[in-house]
Design an enzyme around this catalytic site. Structure first.
Site, PDB file in Angstrom:
ATOM      1  N   ARG A  91      80.655  47.028 148.235  1.00 48.52           N
ATOM      2  CA  ARG A  91      81.015  46.126 149.332  1.00 48.52           C
ATOM      3  C   ARG A  91      81.398  46.992 150.526  1.00 48.52           C
ATOM      4  NH1 ARG A  91      78.783  43.354 146.394  1.00 48.52           N
ATOM      5  NH2 ARG A  91      79.507  41.538 145.210  1.00 48.52           N
ATOM      6  N   ALA A 135      76.534  35.393 141.270  1.00 50.57           N
ATOM      7  CA  ALA A 135      75.391  35.584 140.378  1.00 50.57           C
ATOM      8  C   ALA A 135      75.403  36.955 139.712  1.00 50.57           C
ATOM      9  CB  ALA A 135      74.087  35.382 141.150  1.00 50.57           C
ATOM     10  N   GLY A 173      63.698  39.772 139.645  1.00 53.14           N
ATOM     11  CA  GLY A 173      64.044  40.045 138.257  1.00 53.14           C
ATOM     12  C   GLY A 173      64.946  41.254 138.151  1.00 53.14           C
ATOM     13  N   ALA A 174      64.856  41.962 137.025  1.00 46.93           N
ATOM     14  CA  ALA A 174      65.694  43.130 136.802  1.00 46.93           C
ATOM     15  C   ALA A 174      64.978  44.094 135.864  1.00 46.93           C
ATOM     16  CB  ALA A 174      67.048  42.731 136.216  1.00 46.93           C
ATOM     17  N   ASN A 197      85.719  37.269 137.015  1.00 45.25           N
ATOM     18  CA  ASN A 197      84.571  36.371 136.861  1.00 45.25           C
ATOM     19  C   ASN A 197      83.824  36.670 135.564  1.00 45.25           C
ATOM     20  OD1 ASN A 197      85.053  35.129 139.311  1.00 45.25           O
ATOM     21  ND2 ASN A 197      83.452  36.213 140.424  1.00 45.25           N
ATOM     22  N   ASP A 224      77.975  38.861 138.918  1.00 43.46           N
ATOM     23  CA  ASP A 224      78.983  38.887 137.858  1.00 43.46           C
ATOM     24  C   ASP A 224      78.506  38.107 136.642  1.00 43.46           C
ATOM     25  OD1 ASP A 224      80.589  40.244 139.715  1.00 43.46           O
ATOM     26  OD2 ASP A 224      81.497  38.377 140.409  1.00 43.46           O
ATOM     27  N   ALA A 246      85.365  40.125 140.808  1.00 38.67           N
ATOM     28  CA  ALA A 246      84.200  40.504 140.016  1.00 38.67           C
ATOM     29  C   ALA A 246      84.530  40.611 138.530  1.00 38.67           C
ATOM     30  CB  ALA A 246      83.638  41.834 140.529  1.00 38.67           C
ATOM     31  N   TYR A 277      92.337  38.922 152.927  1.00 37.41           N
ATOM     32  CA  TYR A 277      93.755  39.195 153.141  1.00 37.41           C
ATOM     33  C   TYR A 277      94.257  39.847 151.851  1.00 37.41           C
ATOM     34  CZ  TYR A 277      93.016  36.195 157.131  1.00 37.41           C
ATOM     35  OH  TYR A 277      92.544  35.667 158.317  1.00 37.41           O
TER      36      TYR A 277
END
Length: 344
Positions: free
Chosen positions: A180, A262, A237-238, A49, A264, A46, A118
């Site tokens: 996550r 997307a 949207g945001a 990126n 990141d 993250a 891993y």
């Protein structure tokens, strides 16, 4: 909100991003991991990126992390450095490996999506409050972090609490919740992530990862401390909460190739516009455009649109922005994007 601090001071960079990057193996065709016969190597993480996208967009960026003293560590340092990111403060660990993971080609949100990590005992999981050089961390106008780091180990979580502690003279702290669930196991992720977010100045959180809260307004009520809160609402949207102002900007229509990277890319676009001192609507639109670039390629990273191209699209009136549709190759095909905008 514009980051403070002199950008022309020696060793000061626009953004410092701290967190784990891994070598990622992308399938050459759709299907279960058990059935895919071959994979292509890429990079994924993250924070790295965000660093790569910002560097490709013309910003000075430093990535701080740990990788193994192994060939995969070599690849990460070389690949991320190849974007123009300063990797001089990445430490090599001779006793722990570089993390790797495999994923399917499908949408991360889909029931058929598989990821095989891993990364247990990886070099990055050994980061601690004594690990990174404090001067190198503080050298950014913005320090960008994510909740993934806190999930890696107890020492990483201690480091995140240290970096998000509100102290005079720190850089603007940007925090992407990046919940996550598979990384947290029995830990109390919502509590830890909320505590970290409350210490940040700028927070990104997806509506789908906001602890079951029903609306952007409910997320803001749970996180009143950050000066700027960005609630990402998927394809809709945001919404940005900044002081007493609330701003929603719809996302353009996108012909999605792969729904990875997307979030990141959105953070990188928003941070880039923040560093440039642009108004909140334009910050959101730049975030959407960077996300659209990532959505229209198969991997985590995409070539961002040229700044002049992105600025022209961001300046569209609301009607033209609403007609915008972006597909594979749009970042390089300015003419096609312009035609999409003119289509009634």
């Amino acid at each position: 909100m514009t980051p403070t601090g002199p950008s022309d001071t020696p060793d000061v960079v626009d953004v410092v991003a701290l967190g784990e990057s891994m070598v990622t193996f992308l399938p050459t065709r759709p299907g279960r991991l058990a059935d895919v016969p071959s994979f292509e190597r890429g990079i994924g993480g993250a924070e790295s990126n965000v660093a790569c996208v910002l560097a490709a967009a013309g910003h000075s960026v430093r990535w701080i992390s740990r990788v193994g003293d192994d060939p995969f560590g070599d690849h990460l340092v070389e690949a991320i450095g190849g974007y123009g990111v300063d990797v001089a403060h990445v430490r090599r660990d001779p006793g722990r490996p570089t993390g790797i993971y495999f994923r399917t080609a499908g949408d991360r949100a889909g029931d058929d999506h598989e990821v095989a990590y891993y990364r247990a005992g990886s070099a990055a999981s050994a980061m601690s409050v004594t690990d990174p050089d404090p001067a190198a961390v503080r050298a950014g106008r913005v320090l960008h972090l994510s909740g993934i780091t806190a999930a890696l180990s107890g020492s990483c979580q201690d480091l995140m609490h240290e970096l998000t502690a509100r102290r005079p003279g720190r850089p603007l702290v940007s925090f992407d919740v990046n919940h996550r669930p598979g990384l947290w196991r029995d830990q109390d992720a919502p509590r830890v992530l909320r505590d970290l977010a409350r210490g940040a100045d700028l927070v990104f959180v997806g509506q789908d990862e906001a602890w079951g809260l029903p609306s952007a307004e409910a997320v803001r009520a749970a996180l009143p401390e950050p000066e700027v809160l960005v609630v990402k609402q998927g394809a809709a949207g945001a919404t940005v909460f900044e002081e007493r102002d609330v701003t929603f900007v719809p996302a353009p229509r996108v012909d999605v190739v792969a729904a990875v990277g997307a979030g990141d890319a959105f953070a990188a676009g928003f941070l880039s516009a923040t560093l440039r001192g642009l108004p909140v609507r334009d910050r959101l639109r730049h975030g959407h455009l960077m996300a659209a670039a990532a959505l229209t390629v198969p991997g985590d990273l995409a070539v961002p649109p040229a700044r002049e191209h992105a600025d022209r699209l961001v300046a569209l009136d609301d009607a033209a922005w609403g007609r915008l549709r972006l597909g594979p190759g749009w970042t390089e095909d300015v003419r096609r994007a312009d035609e999409e905008v003119r289509t009634p």
